[in-house]
Structure formats: structure tokens, C-alpha cells
Design an enzyme around this catalytic site. Structure first.
Site, PDB file in Angstrom:
ATOM      1  N   HIS A 468       0.833  -1.207   0.000  1.00  0.00           N
ATOM      2  CA  HIS A 468       0.000   0.000   0.000  1.00  0.00           C
ATOM      3  C   HIS A 468       0.869   1.260   0.000  1.00  0.00           C
ATOM      4  CE1 HIS A 468      -3.697   2.320   1.254  1.00  0.00           C
ATOM      5  NE2 HIS A 468      -2.750   3.152   1.664  1.00  0.00           N
ATOM      6  N   GLU A 469       1.828   1.325   0.932  1.00  0.00           N
ATOM      7  CA  GLU A 469       2.695   2.500   1.011  1.00  0.00           C
ATOM      8  C   GLU A 469       3.617   2.593  -0.206  1.00  0.00           C
ATOM      9  OE1 GLU A 469       2.126   4.751   3.086  1.00  0.00           O
ATOM     10  OE2 GLU A 469       0.755   3.601   4.336  1.00  0.00           O
TER      11      GLU A 469
END
Length: 657
Positions: A468-469
Site C-alpha cells: 500500500h505505502e
């Protein structure tokens, strides 16, 4: 002439000061002395307590010896008081040891009984047994404890009065104690007075940055120091100035510097100090404040958080009842520019909600100047760091300009907090000086929260967070107008499980393309989850919220939608705060919702496309993030290549790459 000066060596008490020697014996000491006299009278006037004996003792040792003079039967006490013949008292050692003698009026003994009928029967039989006692006088009576009755009446009343006085004094101290702290001074102003005798160490040298606002404030002090310089051409000294700006930008600090610099009395008061539970107290305090100020003119009155009483009239949902704030505001308006002149009195006020202030308060003649105190720019932040880092022990590698670049959007209060947090972090690590890394850790601590490495995260969740990051980092790196990336981490901080840190560009205006690129960058995390795992999670909640708010602002405020058109439904005056209707029709609301949904969907699809085209690089960033937990812009540059744009979004020419 010598005789006229013979009183010069006498010591007279200063005017207005009470004599402490006389004050000691006033007030409560009078009541204490009266209470002591009453208690002493009761104690010394009471007769000596009689000795208790049983009926059998009385009959055998006293009645049989004919020593009884009189018997008083107390009907409401269940006892019989025995009065001995005076000449017989000294034969009883117990009585003598208790202080009885021939002059004692008695009673000397008392005999408790169960029922009156039984006692009378026993006495009658004893007198028959001892005929010489038949002439004993027997009387009946009741006993009353007058002191107990009086205390039972006075004590509750005194307790009630004491509680009432206690609460009234507390309210008067908290509400209007400036006039002496009594309940009758509740309408007095409790403004703090600072004059040249006050030890105020803050000056304009302690106020860094915001040169224009600082110059305006310095000029107000100059008006009072040398008014002839400005009035000789026919001009008038401004009556008031309003400091407006976001919280923490230094509005109150500027007022403190004025108090330290000005050689005139300085009255400081908060807007909430005028408002009280008693009706009319606010207006009374306004009158008293200006009365004090006029008596000490020239002077400055500073009202902090003036929005507490300066809210626009008629906008408060008070159901038509009497509003104390409006009464206070009306009195303030009258005092600032009414029939009476306030020559030499300058009003200075501060607020961060100027949009809700009454228009009559903002007009010329009351607040002639509005000084906007904005968030500090890059050069201002550097100057503020120099002020707040002065008392710290710094390492040699500290660069003020670097710290200023790392803190865009920070207020002066935020920078002061960064300096303090950095010192605490260095002390926690037992360092002898505050280093560069301590400041970076302090900025991360303030922006993202405290690291929470003890939080248990499953390996599957950790992988999802990393991808996600990495999606945020990859998409923002590939977009022209996205903010430059500093670092990415999957270490939990505060409520966040991971974060991507950017260095926002300090723009005065923002274009539509820039806003769209930022929206695509925000949605990169959700897009990465769907592409890699084929499912989505709740981790993108904050991202979706930011993207939705930004899209609604673009459509309904900035006029960046073709279907809605160049219309803005934002009310910057704050007059529509209490309106329950939207400024547009239901049909327009549907169009706005459709446009927002289309805008967010388009940004999301664009993020998915970018990640699909750079799938391998995205995977490498995520795997490196899982391995190290924290990666920096250098790592992204090594994986994704150097960005072909400058920090301002300008294209770099090939020879510059």
C-alpha cells in the site's frame, strides 16, 4: 521655614493602603471572640455535675441516714435529683472531690428510674420504713437544655450561610475579582495591567518572521511614544487594530512584545472574561475596563480571542432569549466609537475566526487596521528557528535553512514544539548536544505521532501495508505535479500503520492538473492493493476521505467542473453557518455528486494504470520496504530512476539529467 518642615520625618501610611495592624482585629476575629465568650459563659455558669447512684445505694446510704433535704423528680429526664442537707455534703468524699461544698445549690446525686409510678411506689415504701424521712419535700419538674435548642436552630442556619458565602466568594474570584474579589465587585473588569514597572522580558526581538505584520504592530507603539510625529500633518492615531490569522502564528506573542516595548499602561484581557452567568456583567466589565483605560491614557487595551464576544449579532441560535454576548458586544461597540471620545486609548484584538465577527466591529473607526498574521514562509521559518534554538545546546551540523525546508506549513508554535521535542529526544538518548537527526525525529513525532513498534501486526497484514505505502511512493514519483517524496515507512505511528512522507511545495496558487496529480497520488495505495492482492481493505479510509473532500472542493468551490460550471458555493463571510438549506438545488446537488464520483474514479483508474505499467519497480519498492521498514528518496531514485522534473514541476532538459 524650619518649623514648616518639622513633619517631614514622620512616617505616614501610603494612601489607599490599609493598616495591617488594625486589619488583624477586624472581620472574623469579632465573631471568634463573641463565640468564645458565649462558650465560656456556658461552661462556667453550669453547675457541677451530680453523681449517679442506684436506688438501692440511695436508700441504704443516704435515705436511711436522713441526709436528704429535697427530691426533684424530672419527668422528661427519667431521673430523680437528690438535694442533700448542707451539713451532710462534706461527709461524702466523692462529692468533695468533685468540688461540692455546703454552699453548693445541688443537686448532688441523681437516681435514674424506669417508670415514674415504680419510683413513687419505692419512695413511699422507704419513707414508711424510715419514718424520720416522711417530711422530705418531693417536687416534680422538667429540664430544658436551652443551649442545645439554640444550637439546633443556629447551627443549620450558620451552615447554610457559610456555604452561601463560600460559593459567592468563589464565583466572585473566578468571575470579577479584579475590583477587589467581593461579590459586589463581580461587574468589575479583571484585566491584567502591565506598565513600565512590570518585569516583561519579551520584546520585538523575540518575534521572528512576518516582517510586515511586525512593522504594523511596532508602528502602533510608535504612535503612543511620539504622537506629534503623526498628528502634525492633521492625521489621527488609529483607534484599533485586529490581528487575524491561523492558531499558533504569534498573535498573542506580538501583544506580549507590545507590552514589553511600550512605555504606556497595557491592559490584557481575554474575550471570554467578559461573559458570565450573571446578566449584565459583561457590559459592566466593558464599561469598567474603558473607565480604567481612560484614567491611564495613553494606553493599550488588548482583547485576546475577541470572537468570544464579537460574533455577528442575530446569528446565535438562542431561540430569541436574552443573549449576554450581544449585550456585551453592544457595549463594546459604544465604548470603541460612541459619543464619548477615547483619546489616547488604542484597542488591539486577536482572533483566528475573523469571518464570524460582527461587521459593525470591523468597520473603520473601531478597528481601523486588520493585520493578517499568516503561516510563516521559508525565510520566516528560518528566523523563527534561530529564536527558538538559541537556548539549546546544538551540534555543529545544524543548518537552519534545512530545518526550515523540512517544516512547510508549520506555525511559530509548531516550530517551538519541534525545538523542545528535539531537545527531549536528545536528552533521552543521553547526548551532549542536539543533533540534526533529533530534529528530524521530532518533526516525525509531531506530524505522524509516536512510534508504536510494540503493536502486533501479522505477516500478511504487514505485506499489505508495505505494498500500500509502496503504491503511494511509486505513483507520486511518476507524477509531474506530485509533492517530492522524502521517505516511506511501515512502522506504526499514532493511529497510522504506515506513512509516506512528502515535502509539500509552497505554492501561492494551485492549478487543476496539480490537484488531480495529488488526488492520483493519494489513491495509489488503494490501487496497489487491488492490483497485487485482487482485493481491497479498510487501510485506505483516510486516503478516500482526503480525495473526496478535494474533489468536492474542486467542483463546488473552485469551479473546476465543466458540467457545474464556473460557480462557487463557498461562503467566506461565514454568514451561512446556521442555515439549514444548501445554496443550490437538488438537481445541482446530483450533478455535483456525479462529477465528484467521476473525478475520483478517473484518478483511481489513472493510479492503477501507472502501477500496472511499472509493476516490477513497484514490487521492488515494496520488498525493500518490508526488509528495511524505512526507505528514502535515494532508494526510489535507484529503482525508478531520476525524476525528469524539478521540485516545481518544470521539465528538466536532457543535458541537465
Amino acid at each position: 521655614m524650619a518649623e514648616n518642615n518639622k513633619h517631614d520625618n514622620f512616617d505616614f501610611p501610603p494612601v489607599g493602603r490599609k493598616n495591617n495592624r488594625n486589619q488583624r482585629f477586624g472581620g472574623y476575629w469579632t465573631y471568634i471572640i463573641i463565640a468564645a465568650i458565649l462558650i465560656g459563659y456556658q461552661f462556667f455558669s453550669m453547675p457541677t455535675n451530680p453523681e449517679r447512684i442506684s436506688w438501692q445505694e440511695f436508700k441504704t446510704n443516704i435515705l436511711a441516714k436522713d441526709e436528704v433535704k429535697e427530691i426533684l423528680i424530672v419527668r422528661n429526664g427519667g431521673k430523680a435529683n437528690i438535694f442533700l442537707k448542707p451539713e451532710k455534703i462534706e461527709t461524702h468524699d466523692k462529692l468533695v472531690s468533685k468540688g461540692f461544698n455546703q454552699k453548693s445549690t445541688g443537686p448532688q446525686y441523681y437516681v435514674p428510674f424506669g417508670t415514674l409510678e415504680q419510683f413513687e411506689k419505692n419512695l413511699e415504701e422507704a419513707q414508711k420504713e424510715y419514718p424520720e424521712t416522711a417530711d422530705i419535700h418531693v417536687d416534680y419538674g422538667d429540664e430544658y437544655n436551652w443551649w442545645a435548642d439554640i444550637i439546633s436552630i443556629i447551627l443549620p442556619l450558620a451552615l447554610f450561610v457559610g456555604i452561601w458565602v463560600f460559593f459567592m466568594r468563589r464565583m466572585s474570584k473566578n468571575a470579577g475579582g479584579g475590583g477587589g474579589g467581593g461579590i459586589f465587585n463581580v461587574g468589575k473588569s479583571n484585566a491584567k495591567l502591565f506598565d513600565k514597572e512590570s518585569n516583561i522580558k519579551i520584546t520585538f526581538k523575540d518575534v521572528a518572521g512576518l516582517a510586515e505584520a511586525k512593522q504594523e504592530v511596532e508602528e502602533i507603539v510608535s504612535f503612543l511614544k511620539s504622537p506629534d510625529k503623526y498628528t502634525k500633518l492633521g492625521g489621527k492615531i488609529p483607534k484599533g487594530a485586529l490581528l487575524v490569522g491561523p492558531p499558533g502564528t504569534g498573535k498573542t506573542l506580538m501583544a506580549k512584545a507590545m507590552a514589553g516595548e511600550a512605555n504606556v499602561p497595557f491592559f490584557s484581557m481575554s474575550g471570554s472574561d467578559f461573559v458570565e452567568m450573571f446578566v449584565g456583567v459583561g457590559a459592566s466589565r466593558v464599561r469598567d475596563l474603558f473607565k480604567q483605560a481612560k484614567s491611564k491614557a495613553p494606553c493599550i487595551i488588548f482583547i485576546d480571542e475577541i470572537d468570544a464576544i464579537g460574533r455577528a449579532r442575530g446569528k446565535n441560535p438562542n431561540m430569541g432569549s436574552n443573549d449576554e454576548r450581544e449585550n456585551t458586544l453592544n457595549q463594546l461597540l459604544t465604548e470603541m466609537d460612541g459619543f464619548e471620545t477615547n483619546s489616547g486609548v488604542i484597542i488591539l484584538a486577536a482572533t483566528n475566526r475573523a469571518d464570524i465577527l460582527d461587521s459593525a466591529l470591523l468597520r473603520a473607526g473601531r478597528f481601523d487596521r486588520q493585520i493578517y498574521v499568516d503561516l510563516p514562509e521559508l525565510k520566516d521559518r528560518e528566523d523563527i528557528f534561530k529564536v527558538h534554538l538559541k537556548p539549546l545546546k546544538l551540534a555543529e551540523d545544524i543548518d537552519y535553512s534545512f530545518l526550515a525546508k523540512q517544516t512547510p506549513g508549520f506555525s511559530g508554535a509548531d516550530i517551538a514544539n519541534v525545538a523542545n521535542e528535539a531537545a527531549l529526544i536528545a536528552a533521552r538518548k543521553n547526548k551532549s548536544a542536539v543533533e540534526k537527526q533529533d530534529f528530524l525525529d521530532a518533526i516525525d513525532r509531531i506530524v505522524g505521532g509516536l512510534e508504536n513498534r510494540s503493536k502486533v501486526i501479522k505477516p500478511g497484514e504487514r505485506k499489505t501495508i508495505a505494498y500500500h505505502e509502496a503504491g503511494h511512493a511509486t505513483v507520486s514519483w511518476l507524477l509531474r505535479h506530485a509533492h517530492p517524496l522524502l521517505k516511506v515507512t511501515i512502522v506504526p505511528r499514532g493511529k497510522a500503520l504506515g506513512a509516506a512522507w512528502y515535502l509539500p511545495q509552497e505554492r501561492q496558487i494551485t492549478t487543476k492538473d496539480q490537484l488531480l496529480d495529488q488526488m492520483v497520488s493519494v489513491l495509489g495505495g488503494r490501487a496497489a492493493e487491488e492490483i497485487v492482492f485482487g482485493e481491497i481493505s479498510t487501510g485506505a479510509q483516510n486516503d478516500l476521505e482526503r480525495a473526496t473532500k478535494q474533489a468536492y472542493a474542486m467542483v463546488s468551490i473552485y469551479g473546476m467542473s465543466d458540467k457545474v460550471g464556473m460557480l462557487s458555493y463557498y461562503d467566506s463571510t461565514g454568514q451561512s453557518d446556521f442555515n439549514f438549506t444548501k445554496p443550490y438545488s437538488e438537481k445541482t446537488a446530483e450533478i455535483i455528486d456525479e462529477e465528484v464520483k467521476a473525478m475520483v474514479s478517473a484518478a483511481y483508474e489513472r493510479a492503477k494504470q501507472l502501477l500496472s505499467e511499472h509493476k516490477d519497480q513497484h514490487r521492488q519498492v515494496a520488498e525493500l520496504l518490508i526488509e528495511r521498514e524505512v526507505i528514502f528518496s535515494d532508494d526510489l531514485e535507484r529503482i525508478l530512476g531520476k525524476r525528469p522534473w524539478t521540485e516545481d514541476g518544470e521539465t528538466i532538459q536532457p543535458e541537465e539529467l
